[in-house]
Motif scaffolding. Structure first.
Motif, PDB file in Angstrom:
ATOM      1  N   ASP A 271       7.806  53.051   3.482  1.00 32.33           N
ATOM      2  CA  ASP A 271       6.760  53.700   4.268  1.00 32.33           C
ATOM      3  C   ASP A 271       7.436  54.812   5.080  1.00 32.33           C
ATOM      4  O   ASP A 271       8.204  54.557   6.013  1.00 32.33           O
TER       5      ASP A 271
ATOM      6  N   SER B 182       0.927  56.936   5.642  1.00 32.37           N
ATOM      7  CA  SER B 182      -0.384  57.099   6.228  1.00 32.37           C
ATOM      8  C   SER B 182      -0.512  58.615   6.327  1.00 32.37           C
ATOM      9  O   SER B 182       0.132  59.255   7.173  1.00 32.37           O
TER      10      SER B 182
ATOM     11  N   ASN C  24       7.769  51.494  13.405  1.00 40.17           N
ATOM     12  CA  ASN C  24       6.795  51.633  14.471  1.00 40.17           C
ATOM     13  C   ASN C  24       6.903  50.442  15.427  1.00 40.17           C
ATOM     14  O   ASN C  24       6.806  49.314  14.946  1.00 40.17           O
TER      15      ASN C  24
ATOM     16  N   SER D 147      -7.173  55.673   2.999  1.00 40.02           N
ATOM     17  CA  SER D 147      -6.448  55.383   4.250  1.00 40.02           C
ATOM     18  C   SER D 147      -5.014  54.996   3.886  1.00 40.02           C
ATOM     19  O   SER D 147      -4.725  54.696   2.710  1.00 40.02           O
ATOM     20  N   GLY D 148      -4.152  54.986   4.897  1.00 41.23           N
ATOM     21  CA  GLY D 148      -2.789  54.511   4.666  1.00 41.23           C
ATOM     22  C   GLY D 148      -2.800  53.067   4.218  1.00 41.23           C
ATOM     23  O   GLY D 148      -2.043  52.655   3.335  1.00 41.23           O
ATOM     24  N   MET D 149      -3.704  52.269   4.811  1.00 43.26           N
ATOM     25  CA  MET D 149      -3.776  50.852   4.440  1.00 43.26           C
ATOM     26  C   MET D 149      -4.245  50.665   2.995  1.00 43.26           C
ATOM     27  O   MET D 149      -3.798  49.740   2.313  1.00 43.26           O
TER      28      MET D 149
ATOM     29  N   TYR E 164       4.317  48.230  10.524  1.00 42.85           N
ATOM     30  CA  TYR E 164       3.014  48.556  11.118  1.00 42.85           C
ATOM     31  C   TYR E 164       2.139  47.287  11.074  1.00 42.85           C
ATOM     32  O   TYR E 164       2.157  46.562  10.072  1.00 42.85           O
TER      33      TYR E 164
ATOM     34  N   THR F 103      -2.925  60.135   7.352  1.00 45.64           N
ATOM     35  CA  THR F 103      -3.647  60.389   8.599  1.00 45.64           C
ATOM     36  C   THR F 103      -2.716  61.089   9.594  1.00 45.64           C
ATOM     37  O   THR F 103      -3.168  61.798  10.483  1.00 45.64           O
ATOM     38  N   LYS F 104      -1.412  60.862   9.429  1.00 44.90           N
ATOM     39  CA  LYS F 104      -0.430  61.331  10.395  1.00 44.90           C
ATOM     40  C   LYS F 104       0.045  62.748  10.029  1.00 44.90           C
ATOM     41  O   LYS F 104      -0.768  63.638   9.980  1.00 44.90           O
TER      42      LYS F 104
ATOM     43  N   GLU G  37       9.936  50.010   6.299  1.00 40.42           N
ATOM     44  CA  GLU G  37       9.352  51.146   7.014  1.00 40.42           C
ATOM     45  C   GLU G  37      10.521  51.728   7.804  1.00 40.42           C
ATOM     46  O   GLU G  37      11.155  50.994   8.570  1.00 40.42           O
TER      47      GLU G  37
HETATM   48  C1  LIG Z   1       3.817  53.410   9.769  1.00 38.85           C
HETATM   49  C2  LIG Z   1       2.367  53.277   9.429  1.00 38.85           C
HETATM   50  N1  LIG Z   1       2.028  52.883   8.183  1.00 38.85           N
HETATM   51  C3  LIG Z   1       0.726  52.738   7.839  1.00 38.85           C
HETATM   52  C4  LIG Z   1      -0.301  52.974   8.737  1.00 38.85           C
HETATM   53  C5  LIG Z   1      -1.729  52.766   8.303  1.00 38.85           C
HETATM   54  O1  LIG Z   1      -2.342  54.006   8.047  1.00 38.85           O
HETATM   55  P1  LIG Z   1      -3.915  54.286   8.199  1.00 38.85           P
HETATM   56  O2  LIG Z   1      -4.268  54.108   9.626  1.00 38.85           O
HETATM   57  O3  LIG Z   1      -4.051  55.705   7.707  1.00 38.85           O
HETATM   58  O4  LIG Z   1      -4.619  53.315   7.307  1.00 38.85           O
HETATM   59  C6  LIG Z   1       0.019  53.394  10.027  1.00 38.85           C
HETATM   60  C7  LIG Z   1      -1.064  53.659  10.999  1.00 38.85           C
HETATM   61  O5  LIG Z   1      -0.841  53.924  12.159  1.00 38.85           O
HETATM   62  C8  LIG Z   1       1.388  53.548  10.383  1.00 38.85           C
HETATM   63  O6  LIG Z   1       1.752  53.930  11.619  1.00 38.85           O
END
Ligand SMILES: Cc1ncc(COP(=O)(O)O)c(C=O)c1O
Length: 424
Positions: A197, A219, A167, A97-99, A123, A221-222, A163
């Motif tokens: 980030d 992340s 966000n 995951s991003g986290m 975030y 995921t995006k 970042e």
């Molecule tokens: C800018 C940013 N960094 C990190 C993350 C965390 O990523 P993940 O949800 O894949 O763990 C997010 C999630 O929305 C994000 O928007």
């Protein structure tokens, strides 16, 4: 055909990390689900293990030899070579995951002797680690109001973290301001790591490593995954900064699994095409939004920033971004009720958190992605009750604009009704 340094990034990334000749000519890589890999003999096995543990005097193991899938896996390696190619750097590491990526990078490069300095907004998950977890292991955390404050600080941190764009309000930070300062204040033994980030733009639009950053975080995921069907994270950078990230990933065990890695490797083949189209549509949506009265627009596009007189941010964007990306936020007059009326009237946009996918997404940061942020911090960061974040996907831009137009009308009517109720 294997990648060739003379080819451009788009060409190299399609072939990076995979040789069909080693796989029956299969044009696409297989998914290697094996958890463990057979050593050819005990001496080679010992060389591989001792090297993985960094034991001095270990024999050099064969290249691309795998041990155990927590340490590395052929499918993970295809994805990592593709991202390293896109980011034009030595190494990339994918995480579950991003986290997982962010927490591993933070743990790898901060400690009780290596402080963390950061600029917000961040975030929510990252903010939680920085506020509630990292300090418990003795890391000194300092929040800077702006990177311009670096010059008035005493001492030096282990890491500067940011970042950009942030966000959900798309606030931008000057990456090279931090990297120049870090270079001037680093010593041979104590290198200051600058970590960015880059989730909101990705490798096609913003390249922090080219501006001197040490770690580029995502992340995945995006935009990198890009289809709302995978949760993943990534870190990329030069070997010196990445060595610790790999070491910590091995022991925390947050690597991406083979299926996730395969999806990521496939998604990266179309990354530039998706992002270019999303950006083109986002500009059209922003041009439409600019025609609307009483709408505050949050954008990371130079022209939109200049239009509201934020020349400082416009100059940063001009310096470090290819364009403004495909994310934006709007403040709908009428607070939460009007914002909810807007969101509930959308049809083409889907009401969901996350971003960077093929489908367009809309959400209400104050009650959704940033629900856990304190009221004071929300106010400071401009996360108002009327704020709505939009992520532009691959639908026809005219359909997206018509969807917003209809929803704005509903939001206006709801505000009118509320105002007349208050007056009556
Ligand atoms: C800018 C940013 N960094 C990190 C993350 C965390 O990523 P993940 O949800 O894949 O763990 C997010 C999630 O929305 C994000 O928007």
């Amino acid at each position: 055909m294997m990648p060739n340094k003379n080819h451009r990034l788009e060409t190299r990334s399609i072939f990076a990390g995979y040789d069909p000749a080693e796989n029956f000519g299969a044009v696409k890589p297989p998914i290697h689900l094996a958890s463990t890999f057979i050593f050819p003999d005990a001496r080679t096995g010992a060389a591989q293990m001792e090297t993985a543990y960094g034991i001095e005097g270990a024999e050099t193991p064969p290249e691309d030899a795998f041990i155990y899938s927590r340490l590395g896996n052929p499918t993970l390696s295809v994805a990592e070579k593709r991202l390293a190619t896109w980011d034009d750097t030595d190494l990339a590491a994918f995480f579950s995951s991003g986290m997982a990526a962010i927490s591993t990078a933070l743990m790898a490069h901060t400690s009780k002797d290596k402080a963390l300095w950061y600029v917000g907004p961040l975030y929510g998950g990252t903010q939680h680690i920085i506020d509630d977890i990292i300090p418990k292991i003795g890391v000194d955390v300092v929040k800077l109001n702006s990177l311009e404050d670096l010059d008035s600080m005493n001492g030096a941190p282990g890491m500067i973290y940011m970042e950009t764009p942030a966000n959900p309000t798309l606030q931008v930070h000057d990456i090279s301001l931090a990297t120049k300062w870090a270079k001037e204040h680093s010593t041979e033994e104590d290198k200051i790591i600058v970590a960015v980030d880059n989730t909101f733009l990705g490798p096609i639009i913003q390249r922090p490593l080219d501006l001197g950053a040490d770690l580029n975080l995502y992340s995945a995921t995006k935009y990198i995954g890009g289809h709302s069907d995978v949760v993943a994270g990534a870190v990329s950078g030069k070997e010196e900064a990445m060595a610790k990230v790999f070491e910590y990933r091995t022991f925390f065990g947050g690597m991406a699994d083979p299926w996730t890695s395969w999806l990521l490797a496939r998604s990266m083949e179309t990354l530039h095409v998706r992002v270019d189209r999303q950006v083109e549509s986002a500009r059209k949506v922003l041009d439409y939004l600019q025609t609307q009265n009483n709408l505050k627009i949050f954008s990371a596009w130079e022209e939109d920033l200049a239009k509201v007189g934020d020349y400082k941010s416009a100059a940063i964007v001009q310096k470090q971004q290819k364009n403004g990306g495909a994310l934006m936020a709007i403040e709908i007059p009428g607070g939460r009720n009007a914002a909810f009326a807007f969101l509930d009237s959308l049809d083409v946009f889907k009401l969901a958190v996350s971003l960077g996918s093929t489908e367009s997404l809309a959400e209400h940061p104050a009650s959704m992605t940033h629900a856990g942020v304190s009221p004071e911090e929300k106010e400071r960061a401009g996360i108002t009750e009327g704020l709505v974040r939009l992520s532009i996907g691959l639908e026809n831009s005219d359909d997206l604009i018509a969807d917003i137009e209809k929803a704005l009308e509903v939001a206006r009517l709801s505000l009118k009704e509320e105002t007349s109720k208050c007056l009556s």
